[in-house]
Design a protein around this motif. Structure first.
Motif: not given
Length: 83
Positions: A18-25, A27-43
């Protein structure tokens, strides 16, 4: 919310998202795929570094891409307790 990881590790990783990568809170759920949250290789690389710095656990980038947030937090917690 039920996860396999204690709240502390899940909270730390969620806060990073939420803070560093500015993902909307919402969207940050335990069942969320990390690849959907971190959308590029740098992230992904930045998250691996941040988890190592904050929690002392080295992680593989592929591990990040293949897990949900809850699974990833559980894996990090398991390695923290193995030390």
């Amino acid at each position: 919310m039920t996860t396999s990881a204690p709240e502390s590790v899940l909270d730390v990783i969620s806060e990073l998202l939420i803070e560093r990568f500015e993902i909307p809170s919402d969207e940050v759920r335990a069942n969320a795929p990390m690849r959907a949250l971190l959308t590029d290789s740098l992230m992904v690389v930045e998250m691996a570094i941040a988890v190592h710095e904050m929690l002392g656990v080295k992680i593989d980038e592929e591990e990040l891409r293949g897990a949900t947030l809850g699974e990833f937090a559980g894996s990090v917690e398991a390695r923290r307790t193995d030390r």
